[in-house]
Motif scaffolding. Structure first.
Motif, mmCIF file in Angstrom:
data_model
loop_
_atom_site.group_PDB
_atom_site.id
_atom_site.type_symbol
_atom_site.label_atom_id
_atom_site.label_comp_id
_atom_site.label_asym_id
_atom_site.label_seq_id
_atom_site.Cartn_x
_atom_site.Cartn_y
_atom_site.Cartn_z
ATOM 1 N N TYR A 165 0.810 -1.212 0.000
ATOM 2 C CA TYR A 165 0.000 0.000 0.000
ATOM 3 C C TYR A 165 0.842 1.259 0.000
ATOM 4 O O TYR A 165 0.411 2.305 -0.438
ATOM 5 C CB TYR A 165 -0.947 -0.019 1.199
ATOM 6 C CG TYR A 165 -1.707 -1.313 1.268
ATOM 7 C CD1 TYR A 165 -2.705 -1.586 0.345
ATOM 8 C CD2 TYR A 165 -1.379 -2.285 2.207
ATOM 9 C CE1 TYR A 165 -3.382 -2.796 0.374
ATOM 10 C CE2 TYR A 165 -2.047 -3.488 2.244
ATOM 11 C CZ TYR A 165 -3.046 -3.743 1.330
ATOM 12 O OH TYR A 165 -3.697 -4.931 1.348
ATOM 13 N N ASP A 168 1.193 2.594 -3.446
ATOM 14 C CA ASP A 168 -0.018 3.004 -4.143
ATOM 15 C C ASP A 168 0.193 4.411 -4.704
ATOM 16 O O ASP A 168 0.389 5.357 -3.958
ATOM 17 C CB ASP A 168 -1.194 3.004 -3.164
ATOM 18 C CG ASP A 168 -2.504 3.353 -3.842
ATOM 19 O OD1 ASP A 168 -2.472 3.762 -5.022
ATOM 20 O OD2 ASP A 168 -3.548 3.218 -3.183
ATOM 21 N N GLU A 171 -1.841 7.309 -3.204
ATOM 22 C CA GLU A 171 -1.805 7.600 -1.768
ATOM 23 C C GLU A 171 -0.894 8.784 -1.489
ATOM 24 O O GLU A 171 0.292 8.756 -1.797
ATOM 25 C CB GLU A 171 -1.279 6.379 -1.001
ATOM 26 C CG GLU A 171 -1.472 6.486 0.504
ATOM 27 C CD GLU A 171 -2.925 6.336 0.884
ATOM 28 O OE1 GLU A 171 -3.411 7.190 1.633
ATOM 29 O OE2 GLU A 171 -3.570 5.382 0.444
ATOM 30 N N SER A 436 -6.137 2.565 2.029
ATOM 31 C CA SER A 436 -5.855 3.749 1.195
ATOM 32 C C SER A 436 -6.683 4.945 1.655
ATOM 33 O O SER A 436 -7.425 5.559 0.893
ATOM 34 C CB SER A 436 -6.131 3.453 -0.287
ATOM 35 O OG SER A 436 -5.332 2.397 -0.754
#
Length: 576
Positions: A165, A168, A171, A436
């Motif tokens: 994550y 990402d 993000e 997220s």
């Protein structure tokens, strides 16, 4: 906002009480002490102040009071890490109306706590362009849909998606938005002689330490609660209607909504898949209902046609099964002045911030202090305003709290202004990074703006702070379309698609393509600028006759140029 003039020449008039009210609000600051001292002056001195136009600004609302710092600040850039490459002009806002702040951010200013700053765009190492999204025309992209579906799967079944994550691309890395400000704000706290933590907030913090785990009460007038369980939403600042939708129809492989509708052949294939999924799950989802007493949604449910993409509200408020694994609520609480709900949850919110700073940004345990948290994310110069034609929650500064199963997991700091919702900051519990939350909270704030627009039609934009094209990890803001960037020279809004080619060639760009266009709001008559000096309010034309320092005129004229004619006439420039 327009203010009615007040003829305040006799005792008992509202204008004469305004300084005392402002003194109570500002605390023991230098400007506040001057105001109270001015209140105690003799009547002859007061009449001279009135004749100078001093109290024309005192009306139902107190005026904005700002303390401008001459020159330009240079400090470490949080984006490219240049030790002295970031350059900005700044001022301390002792108090500020929401209309003044709206006009300032439309000229490239932005606040960090009570410090309001404007990057020197043609000199700073990483130019920061004000960016706004147009929520009324917004359609979630493929990656946005993935984030919303990820949240729904987690709430419904407790599913946690696999993946890294931190990588990402959507993000945001929130530390970079204010990396250089903490040292600056600490310095200005001393310089302006301001209290950094109010007494009632300290009391709240102390009492909450003794009563950990106590659930906050619902129902405060300035709080909005938005629940993922439709029937649980009370006084929501978000759309309250559920979406009548059969359960499992996944929209193919995520069509790009920025492109025209899919061709007929593809829609036929999607329809076949939809029918097959519905046969596997004939029960579907329970239909929802319109919450009693809630206004109808701005975006009513539409027929589920195969060529009709789901709206943002459809995706956020999709019905959950009765036995859902988790429950999410979003509560909007006023942070300045602090509401009862804000004070009751202050300790828990601070602990989320502390963990966020320690885990995400590797701060040592003693760095994210209560004082730092309060200065940066709780203190605000914005006046709380509740006009009858405004949003139900009023204008000002708020915290949008994300409650999962009865505990705070994220907080979005926002300002609600006459024409927009302005995003200030986001912090979250690192244990929930897999959701997220940076992207999810931005989508919720866009939906919140659309809901506020339902009652307050002029409130129709979502300001995302600064867009920094030269910093790859800050370019994510450009993916919320349609959006506009602010021209740093003429202060007009230009669609981001027209700006990107120029930014590929140069970090600093003038977006307005008209070579003859100028700043229409520039300072045309500096003598009309309002100055608060030696316990009196006067136009700059009077003030400058009392000055012998040649550098003073340069500082005041620089301020007038940066804030523009309108704000220079409304706001009081405090000079010592």
């Amino acid at each position: 906002m327009a203010r009615a003039a007040s003829a305040c020449g006799v005792p008992g008039e509202p204008g004469l009480r305004a300084p005392e009210q402002l003194r109570a609000r500002l605390g023991d600051s230098r400007a506040a002490r001057c105001i109270v001292g001015w209140r105690r002056r003799g009547w002859a001195d007061r009449r001279r102040a009135w004749r100078a136009g001093a109290m024309a600004s005192w009306a139902a609302l107190s005026p904005s009071i700002v303390e401008y710092f001459e020159g330009e600040d240079s400090y470490r850039c949080g984006y490219c890490k240049n030790e002295s490459g970031s350059r900005s002009n700044g001022m301390w806002a002792h108090s500020m109306t929401v209309q003044d702040y709206q006009d300032l951010i439309d000229r490239g200013w932005r606040r960090s706590g009570k410090y309001v700053y404007k990057p020197v765009m043609n000199q700073t190492c990483c130019p920061q362009y004000t960016i706004r999204c147009r929520p009324l025309q917004f359609q979630p992209s493929k990656s946005h849909k993935k984030v919303l579906k990820k949240m729904l799967k987690f709430l419904a079944k407790g599913e946690i998606s696999k993946g890294n994550y931190e990588d990402d691309p959507m993000e945001p890395t929130m530390e970079d938005t204010v990396a250089g400000d903490f040292g600056l704000i600490n310095k200005l706290d001393i310089q302006c002689d301001l209290k950094t933590l109010s007494g009632d907030l300290t009391e709240s913090f102390d009492s909450e330490e003794k009563k950990k785990g106590k659930s906050p009460k619902k129902g405060a007038s300035n709080e909005f609660i938005q629940s993922q369980d439709i029937e649980e939403k009370l006084g929501s600042g978000e759309p309250s209607h559920p979406v009548k939708m059969p359960m499992a129809p996944k929209p193919g492989k995520g069509a790009d909504l920025s492109k025209p509708p899919c061709r007929k052949a593809k829609e036929i294939r999607k329809e076949r898949k939809r029918l097959k999924l519905m046969q596997q799950n004939p029960a579907g989802e329970p239909e929802g209902f319109q919450a009693q007493g809630e206004p109808p949604s701005l975006f009513p449910p539409k027929a589920n046609k195969s060529n009709q993409p789901k709206s943002l509200e459809d995706l956020i408020f999709e019905s959950l099964p009765e036995n859902a694994s988790h429950k999410l609520e979003v509560r909007v609480v006023r942070s300045s002045p602090p509401s009862s709900q804000f004070k009751a949850t202050f300790q828990e919110s601070y602990q989320v911030y502390k963990r966020y700073q320690m885990v995400i940004h590797k701060d040592p345990p003693d760095k994210p202090t209560v004082s730092q948290f309060t200065r940066f994310l709780c203190s605000s110069p914005l006046e709380a305003e509740n006009p009858p034609n405004g949003p139900d929650c009023g204008y000002g500064s708020f915290h949008q709290q994300y409650w999962l199963d009865g505990r705070i997991i994220a907080v979005g700091v926002i300002d609600i202004l006459p024409y927009c919702v302005s995003s200030v900051y986001l912090y979250y519990d690192p244990d929930y990074s897999f959701l997220s939350l940076g992207v999810y909270s931005a989508l919720r704030e866009i939906a919140f703006t659309r809901q506020l627009h339902q009652k307050t039609s002029q409130l129709s934009y979502y300001y995302m702070g600064f867009y920094i094209h030269s910093c790859p990890k800050m370019k994510y803001k450009g993916q919320y379309r349609p959006s506009d960037l602010l021209c740093p020279e003429t202060y007009v809004w230009v669609p981001i698609e027209q700006c990107l080619p120029s930014l590929e060639n140069s970090k600093y760009c003038r977006f307005n393509q008209d070579p003859e266009a100028v700043d229409e709001g520039h300072s045309k008559d500096p003598d009309r600028l309002q100055v608060f000096y030696k316990k009196a309010i006067m136009p700059y034309g009077v003030y400058k006759k009392q000055q012998k320092d040649p550098g003073e005129e340069a500082a005041v004229l620089q301020y007038a140029r940066l804030v523009g004619q309108t704000c220079s006439e409304r706001m009081l420039l405090f000079r010592n």
